[in-house]
Scaffold this motif. Structure first.
Motif, PDB file in Angstrom:
ATOM      1  N   ALA A  23      -0.360  -2.320  -9.659  1.00  0.00           N
ATOM      2  CA  ALA A  23      -0.373  -3.497  -9.978  1.00  0.00           C
ATOM      3  C   ALA A  23      -1.575  -3.750 -10.784  1.00  0.00           C
ATOM      4  N   VAL A  24      -1.641  -4.723 -11.782  1.00  0.00           N
ATOM      5  CA  VAL A  24      -2.976  -5.187 -12.746  1.00  0.00           C
ATOM      6  C   VAL A  24      -3.958  -5.381 -11.286  1.00  0.00           C
ATOM      7  N   ASP A  25      -5.073  -4.698 -11.790  1.00  0.00           N
ATOM      8  CA  ASP A  25      -6.196  -4.817 -10.754  1.00  0.00           C
ATOM      9  C   ASP A  25      -6.052  -4.005  -9.420  1.00  0.00           C
ATOM     10  N   GLY A  26      -4.916  -3.046  -9.637  1.00  0.00           N
ATOM     11  CA  GLY A  26      -4.790  -2.341  -8.298  1.00  0.00           C
ATOM     12  C   GLY A  26      -6.030  -1.105  -8.280  1.00  0.00           C
ATOM     13  N   LEU A  27      -5.701  -0.502  -7.154  1.00  0.00           N
ATOM     14  CA  LEU A  27      -6.718   0.436  -6.914  1.00  0.00           C
ATOM     15  C   LEU A  27      -6.116   1.695  -6.330  1.00  0.00           C
ATOM     16  N   LEU A  28      -6.627   2.961  -6.823  1.00  0.00           N
ATOM     17  CA  LEU A  28      -6.406   4.220  -6.416  1.00  0.00           C
ATOM     18  C   LEU A  28      -7.699   4.926  -5.758  1.00  0.00           C
ATOM     19  N   MET A  29      -6.830   5.337  -4.317  1.00  0.00           N
ATOM     20  CA  MET A  29      -8.215   5.940  -3.610  1.00  0.00           C
ATOM     21  C   MET A  29      -7.578   7.472  -3.346  1.00  0.00           C
TER      22      MET A  29
ATOM     23  N   ILE B  17       9.606   4.437  -7.291  1.00  0.00           N
ATOM     24  CA  ILE B  17       8.954   2.760  -6.948  1.00  0.00           C
ATOM     25  C   ILE B  17       8.826   2.190  -8.354  1.00  0.00           C
ATOM     26  N   ALA B  18       8.973   0.990  -8.393  1.00  0.00           N
ATOM     27  CA  ALA B  18       8.900  -0.031  -9.673  1.00  0.00           C
ATOM     28  C   ALA B  18       7.639  -0.051 -10.297  1.00  0.00           C
ATOM     29  N   SER B  19       7.386  -0.074 -11.587  1.00  0.00           N
ATOM     30  CA  SER B  19       6.135  -0.260 -12.230  1.00  0.00           C
ATOM     31  C   SER B  19       5.394  -1.335 -11.796  1.00  0.00           C
ATOM     32  N   GLY B  20       4.080  -1.204 -11.389  1.00  0.00           N
ATOM     33  CA  GLY B  20       3.357  -2.520 -10.974  1.00  0.00           C
ATOM     34  C   GLY B  20       3.470  -2.966  -9.792  1.00  0.00           C
ATOM     35  N   ALA B  21       4.134  -2.188  -8.837  1.00  0.00           N
ATOM     36  CA  ALA B  21       4.691  -2.773  -7.454  1.00  0.00           C
ATOM     37  C   ALA B  21       3.697  -2.608  -6.223  1.00  0.00           C
ATOM     38  N   ILE B  22       2.687  -1.662  -6.710  1.00  0.00           N
ATOM     39  CA  ILE B  22       1.535  -1.289  -5.657  1.00  0.00           C
ATOM     40  C   ILE B  22       0.186  -1.902  -5.959  1.00  0.00           C
ATOM     41  N   ASP B  23      -0.445  -2.226  -4.999  1.00  0.00           N
ATOM     42  CA  ASP B  23      -1.649  -2.842  -4.973  1.00  0.00           C
ATOM     43  C   ASP B  23      -2.982  -1.827  -4.669  1.00  0.00           C
ATOM     44  N   LEU B  24      -2.478  -0.959  -3.489  1.00  0.00           N
ATOM     45  CA  LEU B  24      -3.556   0.091  -3.472  1.00  0.00           C
ATOM     46  C   LEU B  24      -2.530   1.486  -3.270  1.00  0.00           C
TER      47      LEU B  24
ATOM     48  N   ALA C  30       0.830   7.231 -10.376  1.00  0.00           N
ATOM     49  CA  ALA C  30      -0.101   6.299  -9.589  1.00  0.00           C
ATOM     50  C   ALA C  30      -0.402   5.033 -10.327  1.00  0.00           C
ATOM     51  N   HIS C  31      -0.749   5.434 -11.668  1.00  0.00           N
ATOM     52  CA  HIS C  31      -1.053   4.419 -12.812  1.00  0.00           C
ATOM     53  C   HIS C  31       0.035   3.418 -13.095  1.00  0.00           C
ATOM     54  N   ARG C  32       1.222   4.067 -13.116  1.00  0.00           N
ATOM     55  CA  ARG C  32       2.158   3.319 -13.510  1.00  0.00           C
ATOM     56  C   ARG C  32       2.759   2.310 -12.542  1.00  0.00           C
ATOM     57  N   VAL C  33       2.643   2.728 -11.222  1.00  0.00           N
ATOM     58  CA  VAL C  33       3.121   1.840  -9.839  1.00  0.00           C
ATOM     59  C   VAL C  33       2.081   0.921  -9.589  1.00  0.00           C
TER      60      VAL C  33
ATOM     61  N   VAL D 156       0.887  -1.121  -0.155  1.00  0.00           N
ATOM     62  CA  VAL D 156      -0.044  -0.017  -0.002  1.00  0.00           C
ATOM     63  C   VAL D 156       0.948   1.258  -0.077  1.00  0.00           C
ATOM     64  N   LEU D 157       0.514   2.087  -0.831  1.00  0.00           N
ATOM     65  CA  LEU D 157       1.295   3.421  -0.949  1.00  0.00           C
ATOM     66  C   LEU D 157       0.538   4.303  -0.480  1.00  0.00           C
ATOM     67  N   ASP D 158       1.069   5.096   0.479  1.00  0.00           N
ATOM     68  CA  ASP D 158       0.235   6.459   1.116  1.00  0.00           C
ATOM     69  C   ASP D 158       1.189   7.657   0.552  1.00  0.00           C
ATOM     70  N   ALA D 159       0.559   7.910  -0.593  1.00  0.00           N
ATOM     71  CA  ALA D 159       1.368   9.011  -1.495  1.00  0.00           C
ATOM     72  C   ALA D 159       0.995  10.407  -0.881  1.00  0.00           C
ATOM     73  N   GLY D 160       1.758  11.046  -0.322  1.00  0.00           N
ATOM     74  CA  GLY D 160       1.643  12.424   0.197  1.00  0.00           C
ATOM     75  C   GLY D 160       1.287  12.375   1.544  1.00  0.00           C
ATOM     76  N   SER D 161       1.842  11.330   2.350  1.00  0.00           N
ATOM     77  CA  SER D 161       1.684  11.049   3.645  1.00  0.00           C
ATOM     78  C   SER D 161       1.521  12.019   4.635  1.00  0.00           C
ATOM     79  N   GLY D 162       2.307  12.966   4.652  1.00  0.00           N
ATOM     80  CA  GLY D 162       2.487  13.956   5.709  1.00  0.00           C
ATOM     81  C   GLY D 162       3.151  13.019   6.964  1.00  0.00           C
TER      82      GLY D 162
END
Length: 135
Positions: free
Chosen positions: A116-122, A84-91, A111-114, A28-34
């Protein structure tokens, strides 16, 4: 209410969506986590949670949180150029950070690049009615 309180409330609302989702992410990537928060680690206990923020100071402010989790990582980096490597993150989770990006579209592409297939962006961000009462 402080700006920090407002961000936590938005984050809690976004986190409420987890209850409806049947996810079992490995990463799980917390992007811009603060300062990193506990919600992602609590919800996805088996996942590696990666806190990413442009400010090293913000990441350090969350060291108590990082010590709580067994599988933790923090990265100082730009959401528009994820180290981060392409396709490495599920959420990919981003709470009230996208509007701070120099190029929000680049951040969404990353976000799309990193993911995984069937990954989710929230994500949550400011909208057209944000602070309308100040106009």
């Amino acid at each position: 209410m402080s700006a920090r309180s407002s961000i936590l409330i938005v984050g809690a609302g976004l986190a409420g969506l987890f209850l409806a989702l049947k996810l079992a992410p490995r990463r799980v990537l917390d992007a811009g986590s603060g300062p990193p928060q506990r919600v992602l680690g609590k919800r996805y206990r088996q996942a590696e949670v990666i806190a990413l923020d442009f400010s090293h100071g913000m990441l350090r402010a969350g060291t108590g949180w990082l010590e709580v989790l067994r599988r933790k990582t923090s990265i100082c980096g730009d959401i528009g150029r994820l180290p981060i490597a392409s396709g490495a993150i599920d959420l990919v989770w981003s709470n009230m950070a996208l509007h701070w990006a120099a190029d929000p579209l680049a951040a969404l592409r990353e976000a799309h690049r990193v993911m995984a297939v069937d990954g989710l962006l929230m994500f949550s961000t400011l909208g057209p009615d944000t602070l309308a009462e100040l106009r």
